[in-house]
Design an enzyme around this catalytic site. Structure first.
Site, PDB file in Angstrom:
ATOM      1  N   ARG A 118      -7.052 -46.979  22.655  1.00  0.00           N
ATOM      2  CA  ARG A 118      -7.144 -46.276  21.385  1.00  0.00           C
ATOM      3  C   ARG A 118      -7.648 -47.242  20.311  1.00  0.00           C
ATOM      4  NH1 ARG A 118      -7.780 -41.368  18.977  1.00  0.00           N
ATOM      5  NH2 ARG A 118      -6.069 -40.726  17.624  1.00  0.00           N
ATOM      6  N   THR A 404     -14.160 -34.496  22.071  1.00  0.00           N
ATOM      7  CA  THR A 404     -13.583 -35.405  23.037  1.00  0.00           C
ATOM      8  C   THR A 404     -14.169 -35.036  24.393  1.00  0.00           C
ATOM      9  OG1 THR A 404     -11.564 -35.601  21.706  1.00  0.00           O
ATOM     10  CG2 THR A 404     -11.321 -36.121  24.024  1.00  0.00           C
TER      11      THR A 404
END
Length: 584
Positions: A118, A404
């Site tokens: 992340r 995404t």
């Protein structure tokens, strides 16, 4: 090369396409969303294979991953090659300028590994990060700015995953993407449609000339789009490892682009140089005769999916047909309760030491499930108290935008990868550097940092912190061995997409393709979303009479999954998008 820092089958009989139900109420304004619009439904059949399979969000990516598997590569190798191609052909969704989460089953060692790649907030950031002249930036202004860019984590994550489970040389995995970037690929209807709708991308000084012609018209369907700049980046990273991205001229160019934006961010070279992808303990819980496993915080996706499915074991949802009024109602109610907890408790575990397993404890799940009324919808769920004490954190309603991608891979030896990656909103921050787009993941933080009552939220901006995510790459085990890999794009809708599919396969006994194709439904406490143009649409009036605030949404989920059966592999790809499952 290692860096120096180291789902009885059930088929939908028809899609009912019609006008919206008259008299339907529309819930009032919610947090800003920018859903990727569907470009049509393409009927897809269940894919089958004997030895290995990949299901990815674009045919080019699936083909690249299959070629690596054909060459003797591992599931990890195939996932990396496919992701690099996705960085080129699906720039709206993921890429080198973004991050993601990887869940891997290592067959040789019979263990699960998870990798947190992340993005992180700059070291030079604080609670006033999104304030300009003392005022918090409007959400979309923050998205399309240098302030939204977090340190990209994807390449460090891929590198670390390869170190643990790669079989082919690192450089070999870049060849499909390099060749496609040089030779070009045809613009797909989906990419063209997204370019057509993106006003901010058209206005981007760094990305406009690549995606649009001199008159500002998007590259048409079929146009061969070449990206020599990205090919060079691929070549450098292939030969030098991820350090070439994080420590050299590429890193300097990233920082310069962020800091020279009209609304500059504070990303600095040390943020890239010292970035690390973090191996974390997998989060697992027993469900029916299976074990659900996935990424833990800072991802809220798997734990929220797990809460939904566990709460539903306290209901009779499996006695009803998947598209029945009762099933849709119960599913939405469980989603509200799970998301209420998500909004308070989930954040980067390096900054918020909340024991996430307490949200999955049987006694707590039973208490939460008891709040579900089979005949009436709750208006909005409140977070529970899993620790038996009042939370010191406020409620975070930060929007999360649905651009995404996901891929699932199983190789011949039984290694499995479930990986979800993202640049956050469609085309991220719209800042392009050397042929790739930078993310806008920092807008997944609470921009204000406090709730309406002035309480600090767990998911606030702090230096080097990772924003909360809904990405939910998951692997299902049965008798300790992999049974299923699944995941999806879709912002906060990821949670209901993945939970629906798991319920379809594991609960209702559908095959993976049928479960993926089930009309999307659910709630994350904003209202009750049902997929427009499907056989769920006629349920809207009845749902509203039960108290649901119904929202008709396009909900183009993009699920990609593989199931390991005694008779071989079965793969599914979402008919709402352009992905495909391929195997041998």
């Amino acid at each position: 090369m290692i860096g120096t820092r180291q789902v009885a089958r059930y088929f939908i009989s028809a899609l009912i396409v019609g006008s919206l139900l008259s008299g339907m109420s529309v819930a009032l304004a919610r947090t800003p969303v920018n859903p990727e619009e569907a470009t049509g439904w393409t009927e897809k059949s269940l894919a089958r294979a004997d030895d290995y399979m990949i299901s990815a969000a674009n045919p080019h990516a699936s083909e690249a991953g299959l070629a690596i598997l054909d060459a003797g590569g591992s599931a990890v190798d195939a996932a990396i090659a496919a992701q690099l191609v996705l960085s080129l052909v699906e720039p709206q969704s993921s890429g080198l300028g973004g991050g993601g989460f990887m869940v891997v089953f290592d067959a040789a060692n019979q263990r699960l590994r998870t990798y947190d790649a992340r993005e992180t907030a700059p070291v030079d950031s604080n609670g006033s990060y999104f304030k300009v002249d003392g005022e918090v930036l409007p959400f979309w202004d923050a998205v399309n700015s240098g302030l939204s860019v977090g340190t990209p984590g994807l390449l460090r994550g891929l590198e670390k995953m390869h170190a643990d489970g790669g079989r082919l040389p690192w450089a070999d995995l870049f060849e499909p993407a390099i060749q496609l970037a040089r030779d070009g690929f045809a613009v797909s209807p989906r990419l063209h449609g997204l370019l057509l709708r993106s006003k901010a991308l058209r206005q981007s000084k760094t990305a406009r000339s690549y995606f649009y012609d001199a008159q500002g018209k998007p590259r048409p369907v079929g146009y061969v789009l070449k990206n020599p700049a990205l090919a060079k980046v691929f070549e450098q990273v292939a030969q030098q490892g991820a350090d070439a991205f994080y420590e050299g001229v590429i890193a300097h160019d990233i920082v310069s682009a962020v800091r020279s934006h009209a609304t500059p961010g504070t990303l600095a070279l040390p943020d890239l140089v010292f970035y690390e992808a973090v191996p974390r303990e997998p989060l697992c819980v027993a469900y029916l005769e299976y074990e659900l496993c996935g990424m833990g915080p800072p991802s809220s996706g798997p734990v929220t999916v797990m809460q939904i499915l566990l709460m539903l074991t306290h209901t009779d949802i499996l006695d009803y047909a998947p598209n029945s009024l009762e099933a849709v109602h119960l599913f939405a109610e469980a989603g509200k309760l799970a998301c209420a907890d998500r909004d308070v408790y989930i954040a980067d575990p390096d900054f918020v030491s909340f024991p996430v397993n307490t949200l999955l404890a049987p006694r707590y799940i039973a208490r939460r499930a008891a709040l579900i009324n089979p005949a009436r919808a709750m208006p909005r769920a409140r977070a529970g108290n899993p620790l038996g004490e009042i939370s010191t954190f406020g409620k975070d309603r930060s929007p999360e935008l649905p651009s995404t991608t996901h891929l699932s891979v199983v190789d011949k030896e039984g290694n499995v990868v479930s990986m979800t990656t993202s640049v956050e909103s469609a085309f991220g921050s719209k800042i392009m550097v050397r042929g790739f787009l930078l993310n806008n993941q920092l807008t997944d933080f609470s921009l204000r940092g406090v709730d309406d009552a002035g309480m600090p939220v767990a998911n606030r901006v702090e230096p080097s912190k990772r924003p909360r995510s809904s990405m939910a790459p998951m692997i299902v085990l049965r008798d300790g061995k992999p049974y299923m890999a699944i995941g999806a794009p879709g912002g906060p809708f990821i949670i209901s997409f993945v939970a629906k599919t798991l319920l379809g396969v594991l609960g209702w006994g559908l095959d993976i393709q049928a479960a993926i194709a089930l009309p999307n439904r659910g709630s994350c406490n904003y209202g009750t979303e049902i997929e427009q143009g499907t056989q769920l649409e006629p349920l809207a009036a009845s749902l509203e009479r039960m108290g649901h605030k119904v929202r008709l949404e396009s909900l183009p989920s993009g699920l990609q999954g593989v199931v390991i059966t005694p008779n071989g592999l079965e793969g599914g790809a979402d008919p709402r998008r352009e992905g495909v499952a391929l195997g041998r």
